[in-house]
Write a protein that holds these residues in place. Structure first.
Motif, PDB file in Angstrom:
ATOM      1  N   ILE A   1       0.910  -1.211   0.125  1.00 28.57           N
ATOM      2  CA  ILE A   1      -0.074  -0.085   0.276  1.00 28.57           C
ATOM      3  C   ILE A   1       0.735   1.353   0.172  1.00 28.57           C
ATOM      4  O   ILE A   1       0.648   2.289  -0.677  1.00 28.57           O
ATOM      5  CB  ILE A   1      -1.039  -0.129   1.246  1.00 28.57           C
ATOM      6  CG1 ILE A   1      -1.895  -1.018   0.834  1.00 28.57           C
ATOM      7  CG2 ILE A   1      -1.531   1.427   1.383  1.00 28.57           C
ATOM      8  CD1 ILE A   1      -2.772  -1.382   2.264  1.00 28.57           C
TER       9      ILE A   1
ATOM     10  N   ILE B   1      -3.437   6.522   5.832  1.00 28.69           N
ATOM     11  CA  ILE B   1      -3.744   5.174   5.240  1.00 28.69           C
ATOM     12  C   ILE B   1      -3.907   4.310   6.432  1.00 28.69           C
ATOM     13  O   ILE B   1      -2.799   4.192   7.015  1.00 28.69           O
ATOM     14  CB  ILE B   1      -3.099   4.923   4.195  1.00 28.69           C
ATOM     15  CG1 ILE B   1      -2.522   5.907   3.061  1.00 28.69           C
ATOM     16  CG2 ILE B   1      -3.755   3.614   3.460  1.00 28.69           C
ATOM     17  CD1 ILE B   1      -3.859   6.196   2.230  1.00 28.69           C
TER      18      ILE B   1
ATOM     19  N   SER C   1      -4.968   0.330   8.212  1.00 27.48           N
ATOM     20  CA  SER C   1      -5.569  -1.011   7.780  1.00 27.48           C
ATOM     21  C   SER C   1      -5.437  -2.041   9.215  1.00 27.48           C
ATOM     22  O   SER C   1      -5.061  -1.546  10.246  1.00 27.48           O
ATOM     23  CB  SER C   1      -4.574  -1.432   6.920  1.00 27.48           C
ATOM     24  OG  SER C   1      -3.282  -2.024   7.826  1.00 27.48           O
TER      25      SER C   1
ATOM     26  N   LEU D   1      -9.410  -1.413   4.769  1.00 24.67           N
ATOM     27  CA  LEU D   1      -8.264  -0.330   4.492  1.00 24.67           C
ATOM     28  C   LEU D   1      -9.158   0.796   4.556  1.00 24.67           C
ATOM     29  O   LEU D   1     -10.388   0.702   4.058  1.00 24.67           O
ATOM     30  CB  LEU D   1      -7.688  -0.745   2.946  1.00 24.67           C
ATOM     31  CG  LEU D   1      -6.876   0.369   2.367  1.00 24.67           C
ATOM     32  CD1 LEU D   1      -5.487   0.604   3.345  1.00 24.67           C
ATOM     33  CD2 LEU D   1      -6.644   0.113   1.220  1.00 24.67           C
TER      34      LEU D   1
ATOM     35  N   TRP E   1      -2.901  -3.789  -6.305  1.00 24.74           N
ATOM     36  CA  TRP E   1      -2.907  -2.417  -6.719  1.00 24.74           C
ATOM     37  C   TRP E   1      -4.096  -1.745  -7.170  1.00 24.74           C
ATOM     38  O   TRP E   1      -4.459  -0.588  -7.241  1.00 24.74           O
ATOM     39  CB  TRP E   1      -1.612  -2.322  -7.899  1.00 24.74           C
ATOM     40  CG  TRP E   1      -0.095  -2.192  -7.209  1.00 24.74           C
ATOM     41  CD1 TRP E   1       0.163  -3.048  -6.396  1.00 24.74           C
ATOM     42  CD2 TRP E   1       0.616  -1.140  -7.605  1.00 24.74           C
ATOM     43  NE1 TRP E   1       1.785  -2.915  -6.194  1.00 24.74           N
ATOM     44  CE2 TRP E   1       1.828  -1.428  -6.641  1.00 24.74           C
ATOM     45  CE3 TRP E   1       0.598   0.234  -8.108  1.00 24.74           C
ATOM     46  CZ2 TRP E   1       3.045  -0.716  -6.727  1.00 24.74           C
ATOM     47  CZ3 TRP E   1       1.690   0.855  -8.064  1.00 24.74           C
ATOM     48  CH2 TRP E   1       2.694   0.485  -7.324  1.00 24.74           C
TER      49      TRP E   1
ATOM     50  N   ASP F   1      -7.176  -2.295  -6.461  1.00 26.17           N
ATOM     51  CA  ASP F   1      -8.273  -2.194  -5.547  1.00 26.17           C
ATOM     52  C   ASP F   1      -7.604  -0.934  -4.644  1.00 26.17           C
ATOM     53  O   ASP F   1      -8.556  -0.156  -4.403  1.00 26.17           O
ATOM     54  CB  ASP F   1      -8.245  -3.541  -4.583  1.00 26.17           C
ATOM     55  CG  ASP F   1      -9.027  -4.633  -5.152  1.00 26.17           C
ATOM     56  OD1 ASP F   1      -9.715  -4.410  -6.198  1.00 26.17           O
ATOM     57  OD2 ASP F   1      -8.945  -5.673  -4.798  1.00 26.17           O
ATOM     58  N   VAL F   2      -6.478  -0.936  -4.461  1.00 26.58           N
ATOM     59  CA  VAL F   2      -6.051   0.440  -3.738  1.00 26.58           C
ATOM     60  C   VAL F   2      -6.005   1.515  -4.399  1.00 26.58           C
ATOM     61  O   VAL F   2      -6.491   2.720  -3.994  1.00 26.58           O
ATOM     62  CB  VAL F   2      -4.512   0.118  -3.191  1.00 26.58           C
ATOM     63  CG1 VAL F   2      -4.140   1.424  -2.446  1.00 26.58           C
ATOM     64  CG2 VAL F   2      -4.590  -1.179  -2.252  1.00 26.58           C
ATOM     65  N   GLU F   3      -5.561   1.581  -5.922  1.00 20.48           N
ATOM     66  CA  GLU F   3      -5.730   2.599  -6.575  1.00 20.48           C
ATOM     67  C   GLU F   3      -7.343   3.164  -6.629  1.00 20.48           C
ATOM     68  O   GLU F   3      -7.315   4.626  -6.740  1.00 20.48           O
ATOM     69  CB  GLU F   3      -5.008   2.365  -7.965  1.00 20.48           C
ATOM     70  CG  GLU F   3      -3.470   2.528  -7.973  1.00 20.48           C
ATOM     71  CD  GLU F   3      -3.078   1.945  -9.248  1.00 20.48           C
ATOM     72  OE1 GLU F   3      -3.701   1.454 -10.067  1.00 20.48           O
ATOM     73  OE2 GLU F   3      -1.699   2.488  -9.583  1.00 20.48           O
TER      74      GLU F   3
END
Length: 192
Positions: free
Chosen positions: A34, A124, A126, A137, A175, A177-179
């Motif tokens: 992340i 950020i 988690s 997240l 990546w 999903d996080v982006e």
């Protein structure tokens, strides 16, 4: 190399592996990834809190060393030792308060991206609860009172979506999903 003139591209991601029986290993690997995603989106890490914690930790060590190597022997230095012990306890309590109140479950604090109109970065955080495969997240503003802050966004997904049976992280899926979550946060802020 292909004969039609196309250039072979190197793999975008290096293979990352976690022990699937160790939730701490899984969370650590996801948290590291992340940080990479956030930095690739133009955010720079805000290390002020970490620097404060290091400075306080250094002061705690200095107090302990001063108490240990004070030139007078025990009966004569008892008041000095009591002062050092009290100061040692106070400084450790300050460290605990910083960790509990400010840091919480944060992975990374950021500054706003260069060229952005935003005056606040991101926090950020988690969670991977014990005995659970559900990874949570959350992206929030580093300064919730700021005019450019917006409500936090989050997702909760099973870690089994991002790992193979051998424990290799399917980094491209993670990546994305996080982006997407970062983009959701930024688009929410713009629509405010």
């Amino acid at each position: 190399m292909a004969s039609d003139g196309a250039v072979a591209t190197p793999l975008k991601f290096t293979q990352k592996k976690a022990n699937l029986l160790d939730p701490h290993s899984i969370k650590h690997l996801l948290d590291e990834t992340i940080s990479e995603v956030v930095k690739s989106k133009g955010y720079t890490e805000d290390t002020r809190l970490g620097n404060w914690k290091l400075a306080i930790g250094t002061a705690v060590i200095a107090i302990a060393l001063l108490a240990q190597f004070y030139p007078k022997k025990f009966p004569q230095n008892s008041e000095f030792l009591l002062g050092c012990i009290a100061l040692y306890v106070v400084m450790n309590v300050v460290l605990l308060i910083l960790s509990y109140a400010k840091e919480k479950d944060a992975i990374i604090f950021t500054h706003p991206p260069a060229g952005s109109f935003s005056s606040t970065g991101l926090v950020i955080s988690s969670k991977l609860p014990r005995f659970s495969d559900m990874y949570n997240l959350t992206i929030a503003s580093a300064d919730p009172q700021s005019i450019s802050a917006h409500k936090p966004v989050h997702f909760t997904k099973s870690v089994t979506k991002w790992f193979t049976k051998e424990g290799v992280l399917v980094e491209g899926l993670f990546w994305k999903d996080v982006e997407k979550l970062i983009d959701d946060y930024n688009s929410e802020r713009k629509s405010k």
